[in-house]
Structures are given as structure tokens and as C-alpha cells.
Design a protein around this motif. Structure first.
Motif, PDB file in Angstrom:
ATOM      1  N   ALA A 104       0.792  -1.315  -0.225  1.00  0.00           N
ATOM      2  CA  ALA A 104       0.026   0.110   0.018  1.00  0.00           C
ATOM      3  C   ALA A 104       0.859   1.266  -0.044  1.00  0.00           C
ATOM      4  N   VAL A 105       2.121   1.195   0.180  1.00  0.00           N
ATOM      5  CA  VAL A 105       3.072   2.303   0.109  1.00  0.00           C
ATOM      6  C   VAL A 105       3.169   2.878  -1.274  1.00  0.00           C
ATOM      7  N   THR A 106       3.196   4.017  -1.249  1.00  0.00           N
ATOM      8  CA  THR A 106       3.349   4.938  -2.747  1.00  0.00           C
ATOM      9  C   THR A 106       4.330   5.546  -2.623  1.00  0.00           C
ATOM     10  N   ASP A 107       4.849   5.887  -1.763  1.00  0.00           N
ATOM     11  CA  ASP A 107       5.939   7.305  -1.574  1.00  0.00           C
ATOM     12  C   ASP A 107       7.137   6.363  -0.569  1.00  0.00           C
ATOM     13  N   GLU A 108       8.352   6.539  -0.894  1.00  0.00           N
ATOM     14  CA  GLU A 108       9.445   5.905  -0.082  1.00  0.00           C
ATOM     15  C   GLU A 108       9.464   6.588   1.341  1.00  0.00           C
ATOM     16  N   ASP A 109       8.784   7.704   1.609  1.00  0.00           N
ATOM     17  CA  ASP A 109       8.810   8.422   2.752  1.00  0.00           C
ATOM     18  C   ASP A 109       7.955   7.711   3.844  1.00  0.00           C
ATOM     19  N   ASP A 110       6.829   6.782   3.256  1.00  0.00           N
ATOM     20  CA  ASP A 110       5.870   6.398   3.954  1.00  0.00           C
ATOM     21  C   ASP A 110       6.186   4.928   4.371  1.00  0.00           C
ATOM     22  N   ILE A 111       7.584   4.757   4.127  1.00  0.00           N
ATOM     23  CA  ILE A 111       7.825   3.255   4.483  1.00  0.00           C
ATOM     24  C   ILE A 111       8.483   3.200   5.857  1.00  0.00           C
ATOM     25  N   ASP A 112       9.100   4.482   6.371  1.00  0.00           N
ATOM     26  CA  ASP A 112       9.536   4.221   7.967  1.00  0.00           C
ATOM     27  C   ASP A 112       8.219   4.314   8.526  1.00  0.00           C
ATOM     28  N   LYS A 121      19.736   4.157  -7.480  1.00  0.00           N
ATOM     29  CA  LYS A 121      18.509   3.430  -7.486  1.00  0.00           C
ATOM     30  C   LYS A 121      18.518   2.948  -8.960  1.00  0.00           C
ATOM     31  N   LYS A 122      18.790   3.385  -9.920  1.00  0.00           N
ATOM     32  CA  LYS A 122      19.001   3.016 -11.289  1.00  0.00           C
ATOM     33  C   LYS A 122      19.730   1.666 -11.411  1.00  0.00           C
ATOM     34  N   HIS A 123      20.722   1.677 -10.798  1.00  0.00           N
ATOM     35  CA  HIS A 123      22.118   0.946 -10.721  1.00  0.00           C
ATOM     36  C   HIS A 123      21.236  -0.555 -10.095  1.00  0.00           C
ATOM     37  N   PHE A 124      20.525  -0.285  -9.101  1.00  0.00           N
ATOM     38  CA  PHE A 124      20.097  -1.367  -8.397  1.00  0.00           C
ATOM     39  C   PHE A 124      18.562  -1.866  -8.734  1.00  0.00           C
ATOM     40  N   ASN A 125      18.134  -1.255 -10.111  1.00  0.00           N
ATOM     41  CA  ASN A 125      16.767  -1.675 -10.695  1.00  0.00           C
ATOM     42  C   ASN A 125      15.802  -1.158  -9.671  1.00  0.00           C
ATOM     43  N   ASN A 126      15.736  -0.166  -9.051  1.00  0.00           N
ATOM     44  CA  ASN A 126      14.817   0.549  -8.065  1.00  0.00           C
ATOM     45  C   ASN A 126      14.364  -0.610  -6.998  1.00  0.00           C
ATOM     46  N   LEU A 127      15.598  -1.457  -6.559  1.00  0.00           N
ATOM     47  CA  LEU A 127      15.034  -2.251  -5.516  1.00  0.00           C
ATOM     48  C   LEU A 127      15.718  -1.624  -4.182  1.00  0.00           C
ATOM     49  N   LEU A 128      14.554  -1.787  -3.118  1.00  0.00           N
ATOM     50  CA  LEU A 128      15.019  -0.881  -1.798  1.00  0.00           C
ATOM     51  C   LEU A 128      15.167  -1.809  -0.710  1.00  0.00           C
ATOM     52  N   ARG A 129      16.086  -1.850   0.213  1.00  0.00           N
ATOM     53  CA  ARG A 129      16.145  -2.928   1.392  1.00  0.00           C
ATOM     54  C   ARG A 129      15.406  -2.205   2.474  1.00  0.00           C
ATOM     55  N   VAL A 130      14.534  -3.201   2.992  1.00  0.00           N
ATOM     56  CA  VAL A 130      13.694  -2.372   4.321  1.00  0.00           C
ATOM     57  C   VAL A 130      13.973  -3.487   5.507  1.00  0.00           C
ATOM     58  N   LYS A 131      14.247  -2.880   6.536  1.00  0.00           N
ATOM     59  CA  LYS A 131      14.544  -3.501   7.884  1.00  0.00           C
ATOM     60  C   LYS A 131      13.298  -3.365   8.629  1.00  0.00           C
ATOM     61  N   TYR A 187      14.512  -8.420   6.988  1.00  0.00           N
ATOM     62  CA  TYR A 187      15.239  -7.478   5.900  1.00  0.00           C
ATOM     63  C   TYR A 187      14.202  -8.175   4.668  1.00  0.00           C
ATOM     64  N   ILE A 188      13.731  -7.024   4.085  1.00  0.00           N
ATOM     65  CA  ILE A 188      12.991  -7.288   2.618  1.00  0.00           C
ATOM     66  C   ILE A 188      13.537  -6.309   1.709  1.00  0.00           C
ATOM     67  N   VAL A 189      13.517  -7.046   0.368  1.00  0.00           N
ATOM     68  CA  VAL A 189      13.959  -6.316  -0.627  1.00  0.00           C
ATOM     69  C   VAL A 189      12.636  -5.863  -1.345  1.00  0.00           C
ATOM     70  N   LEU A 190      12.361  -4.448  -1.543  1.00  0.00           N
ATOM     71  CA  LEU A 190      11.128  -4.003  -2.097  1.00  0.00           C
ATOM     72  C   LEU A 190      11.611  -3.181  -3.631  1.00  0.00           C
ATOM     73  N   TRP A 191      10.684  -3.684  -4.611  1.00  0.00           N
ATOM     74  CA  TRP A 191      10.929  -3.015  -5.773  1.00  0.00           C
ATOM     75  C   TRP A 191       9.835  -2.075  -6.056  1.00  0.00           C
ATOM     76  N   LYS A 192      10.367  -0.944  -6.535  1.00  0.00           N
ATOM     77  CA  LYS A 192       9.592   0.393  -6.377  1.00  0.00           C
ATOM     78  C   LYS A 192       9.567   0.853  -8.005  1.00  0.00           C
ATOM     79  N   GLU A 193       8.547   0.834  -8.517  1.00  0.00           N
ATOM     80  CA  GLU A 193       8.490   1.154  -9.918  1.00  0.00           C
ATOM     81  C   GLU A 193       9.007   2.443 -10.277  1.00  0.00           C
ATOM     82  N   PRO A 194       9.941   2.397 -11.311  1.00  0.00           N
ATOM     83  CA  PRO A 194      10.636   3.634 -11.576  1.00  0.00           C
ATOM     84  C   PRO A 194       9.489   4.949 -11.735  1.00  0.00           C
TER      85      PRO A 194
END
Length: 160
Positions: free
Chosen positions: A68-76, A121-131, A151-158
């Protein structure tokens, strides 16, 4: 034929050396069993807390779903008490047993790659690490605070 000395020797039983060797072997075996029992008992004491921490992780994911998270700032999320997670999910009150079980447990989700620039982000294909961290206190057992991390790896659409 056997000599008289051999017959006497066979009837007298074990020598002192044989008895001492048997006692040493028996002692080493018993010591190994006691160490194993001690470790098993310690593990049995931690299993309920680990099971509860898994339940807290599930509650946190239900209350704050990553899909349901649409913005990276909402992950924390910051540190959230289990009672707050529970209230977000249901109107029912926790039972006394549940309150006792979840007492002192908190849940937190944090984006590890907050300061990553667009090129990385582009280098890592928009993968984000979440703890995801579940923390709990000693609850009077004198063992201090404990944590379980996932730990979760989350893909964020470019962004277009």
C-alpha cells in the motif's frame, strides 16, 4: 593348561586402572549430557518470545502493508507498540492473556536505502532494502532487551 597365577588373576575382577578408565569415560559422558540439557533448557525459554515476535511481525505487516506504500517516505513507521497495531486492525479489545503476551513488544519498519541517489537506484533496478525490527523487554526476567530483525527487498516502480 593355565598356571595357578592366571586362574587367580581371572577371579579377582577389574584392576584399579580399568575402574578409573571406566569412571573417566562415564564422567565425560554425563558431563556432555548435562551441557546438552542446559542448552536445551535455555533454548526452550527463548522459543515463546521468538514465536511472539513472529506474530508481532505479522501484525505489523497487516497494519502497515508494504504493497500500500506509494512513496518511499511512507515506508518508515517509527517504533509502534503492539496495542497500537492491534487497534489499527480491529475494534475488539485484546484479551488479558494477549495483553500479557504482547506486553513490551514493539514493531518498527525502516528504509535502509533512504539516502540513495537516483543513479544508484537505477543501478540497483529500483530495489530498496527494508528492515523490520521487533523489540521486546525482559519482562522481569533480568535478560535485557532483545530484538529480531527481518530484511525485505522491495521493488519500486520507476518514476516516469
Amino acid at each position: 593348561m593355565l598356571s595357578a597365577w592366571c586362574l587367580v588373576r581371572m577371579r579377582n575382577g577389574f584392576t584399579l586402572l580399568e575402574v578409573l578408565l571406566a569412571a573417566i569415560i562415564l564422567g565425560a559422558g554425563l558431563a556432555g549430557i548435562l551441557v546438552s540439557m542446559s542448552q536445551s533448557q535455555r533454548l526452550m525459554k527463548t522459543v515463546p518470545d521468538l514465536e511472539t515476535s513472529q506474530e508481532v511481525m505479522d501484525l505489523g505487516e497487516m497494519a502497515y502493508p508494504l504493497d500500500a506504500v506509494t512513496d518511499e517516505d511512507d515506508i518508515d513507521t517509527g517504533e509502534v507498540k503492539v496495542s497500537e497495531l492491534w487497534d489499527m486492525l480491529t475494534d475488539e479489545r485484546m484479551t488479558d492473556r494477549q495483553e500479557e503476551k504482547f506486553h513490551g513488544f514493539t514493531w518498527e519498519r525502516e528504509l535502509i536505502d533512504k539516502n540513495m541517489n537516483d543513479e544508484d537506484k537505477k543501478h540497483f533496478n529500483n530495489l530498496l532494502r527494508v528492515k523490520i525490527t521487533v523489540t521486546w523487554g525482559d519482562r522481569g526476567r533480568g535478560r535485557g532487551k532483545k530484538q529480531q530483525e527481518s530484511y525485505i527487498v522491495l521493488w519500486k516502480e520507476p518514476e516516469s
